[in-house]
Motif scaffolding. Structure first.
Motif, mmCIF file in Angstrom:
data_model
loop_
_atom_site.group_PDB
_atom_site.id
_atom_site.type_symbol
_atom_site.label_atom_id
_atom_site.label_comp_id
_atom_site.label_asym_id
_atom_site.label_seq_id
_atom_site.Cartn_x
_atom_site.Cartn_y
_atom_site.Cartn_z
ATOM 1 N N THR A 162 -0.826 8.291 3.347
ATOM 2 C CA THR A 162 -1.740 7.358 3.991
ATOM 3 C C THR A 162 -3.184 7.797 3.810
ATOM 4 O OG1 THR A 162 -0.059 6.874 5.662
ATOM 5 C CG2 THR A 162 -2.318 6.205 6.163
ATOM 6 N N ASP B 228 -7.779 2.937 4.158
ATOM 7 C CA ASP B 228 -6.504 2.228 4.278
ATOM 8 C C ASP B 228 -6.717 0.789 4.733
ATOM 9 O OD1 ASP B 228 -3.705 2.082 4.161
ATOM 10 O OD2 ASP B 228 -3.526 2.477 6.308
ATOM 11 N N ARG C 125 0.827 -1.201 0.000
ATOM 12 C CA ARG C 125 0.000 0.000 0.000
ATOM 13 C C ARG C 125 0.865 1.256 0.000
ATOM 14 N NH1 ARG C 125 0.000 4.339 2.349
ATOM 15 N NH2 ARG C 125 -0.115 3.509 4.468
#
Length: 451
Positions: free
Chosen positions: A79, A85, A72
């Motif tokens: 973020t 997330d 990711r």
């Protein structure tokens, strides 16, 4: 039953909810865990019809979260919001490796995007989730290769955890990390007041369940079963207990007369597995079982009732004897001390992500405090068995050696020390068969010198 088998079984029966709903529940579990909540507590809030699937997916995601987080970070340098997330990392954890995938990769990606669209907290960024996952599908091999050098991605544990194991167990750290990625077996403790181990094994065989003998009273099943399918479970004929945990009662009481009314303290007793084992082996003993949590004491009562056994159960802090001790010295004390649970991470894959580097040292202080508080309660010649379900030496050898240096009336009897999953114990001073697969544990048997 393997995790994907459980999900498939639901689907065959027409009971399985849409995958996107399971992914929403899984992402919520990841988000809650990142905020400090245990997976067990989070799963208790999941609707019953979703819980089996969410649990299976969550276990898989948490075992691959190190790799997923690294991926990711390559796909989105900034973020995303927590809910986005968590969903993105959940999808990546489930689809980064074809051999581990519980569903076809394209199905996982499509359903993850649908999960984003169907939820208020992620709906606005469903396009972002779609773009990240489509890019991942196109560039998967290169992206995965880019994360291979990251220890957290490679081993799916925090970097500090990997380094701690390397320092504590230089010969076995890779084994510990690899085994943490595999489901733990289901192991039973046969109540030999009702059946021999062989007789109960025959009952299982008659049901088509294969097993092998482990330890003195254990049977390790080839596949897990719901407890209500175990013969005689409700009548106390058998309990679920890992092979390493089954060593506690016989280690503490080895060579002691089984018919004497020993005074025994189980200092941190919930949920009562070891309390029950002590009373199965020593039915005349007077056992006081403590736990600081009153609700967990109810679990002790329930387990003892099922086994048809009795103990005095109190909700009290073992470290404050003035509040519960009657002043009579004890013959034996079992101290299964609070710890990081680093030895049972196969059963609780969230533990590795919930713990912090300082936890082990802080818990070691609690363990030392409990040893200091309980040692004066022991008769000369009495024994205290100190144990933790941790593989970190700060909560095992180091704690015990520091205690021995401060207490010259304490001597260490032959003890297993650190039990490493996948490794045969060096020595066990109790009758036992090979232990089979077991959790990580630590045992030290301390005896108070006479005179």
């Amino acid at each position: 039953m393997k995790q994907h088998d459980a999900i498939h079984a639901q689907a065959v029966q027409g009971q399985s909810p849409p995958l996107w709903r399971l992914l929403q529940g899984t992402a919520a579990a990841v988000q809650a865990m990142r905020q400090g909540r245990s997976l067990t507590a989070q799963l208790d809030t999941v609707p019953a019809e979703l819980r089996p699937g969410v649990q299976a997916l969550s276990f898989q995601v948490l075992r691959q979260l190190g790799r997923a987080t690294a991926l990711r970070q390559l796909l989105a340098s900034k973020t995303p919001p927590p809910a986005v997330d968590a969903l993105l990392c959940s999808a990546l954890a489930l689809c980064w490796n074809d051999e581990l995938a519980l569903y076809p990769i394209h199905t996982l990606v499509n359903q993850a995007v649908e999960a984003a669209r169907q939820q208020r907290t992620t709906q606005a960024q469903s396009g972002f989730v779609n773009a990240c996952l489509r890019r991942f599908m196109r560039e998967r091999e290169a992206l995965v290769q880019s994360t291979d050098a990251d220890p957290q991605a490679q081993w799916n544990h925090p970097r500090w955890w990997v380094e701690r194991l390397q320092a504590d167990h230089p010969l076995h750290w890779q084994t510990l990390l690899s085994l943490a990625q595999t489901p733990a077996p289901m192991t039973l403790r046969v109540n030999t007041r009702h059946h021999s181990v062989a007789a109960y094994q025959n009952q299982l065989t008659a049901l088509g369940v294969s097993s092998k003998a482990v330890g003195a009273q254990g049977l390790q099943l080839s596949k897990a079963l719901p407890v209500n399918q175990l013969p005689g479970f409700a009548a106390g004929h058998v309990s679920v207990q890992d092979a390493a945990a089954q060593l506690a009662a016989p280690l503490l009481m080895q060579e002691m007369d089984t018919q004497k009314a020993w005074r025994i303290l189980d200092a941190c007793a919930a949920p009562g597995g070891k309390t029950g084992h002590l009373l199965e082996l020593y039915p005349q003993a007077h056992v006081l079982a403590l736990d600081v949590d009153a609700s967990r004491c109810e679990r002790i009562h329930q387990n003892l009732q099922r086994l048809g056994l009795q103990a005095q159960v109190k909700a009290a802090d073992a470290g404050q004897p003035a509040a519960w001790w009657d002043g009579q010295l004890l013959d034996a004390i079992l101290l299964d001390a609070p710890c990081t649970a680093s030895g049972i991470v196969r059963r609780h894959p969230d533990v590795r992500w919930l713990r912090r580097p300082t936890d082990s040292g802080q818990l070691a202080q609690t363990q030392a405090m409990l040893l200091k508080a309980l040692w004066p309660l022991l008769k000369p010649g009495g024994r205290l068995l100190y144990c933790t379900c941790s593989v970190f030496k700060a909560e095992g050898d180091e704690t015990v050696q520091a205690f021995l240096q401060r207490n010259t009336d304490a001597q260490l009897r032959p003890s297993p020390g650190h039990l490493i999953p996948g490794q045969a114990p060096a020595s066990l001073p109790v009758d036992h068969n090979p232990m089979g697969e077991h959790d990580g544990f630590y045992y030290a048997l301390l005896e108070k010198r006479r005179g």
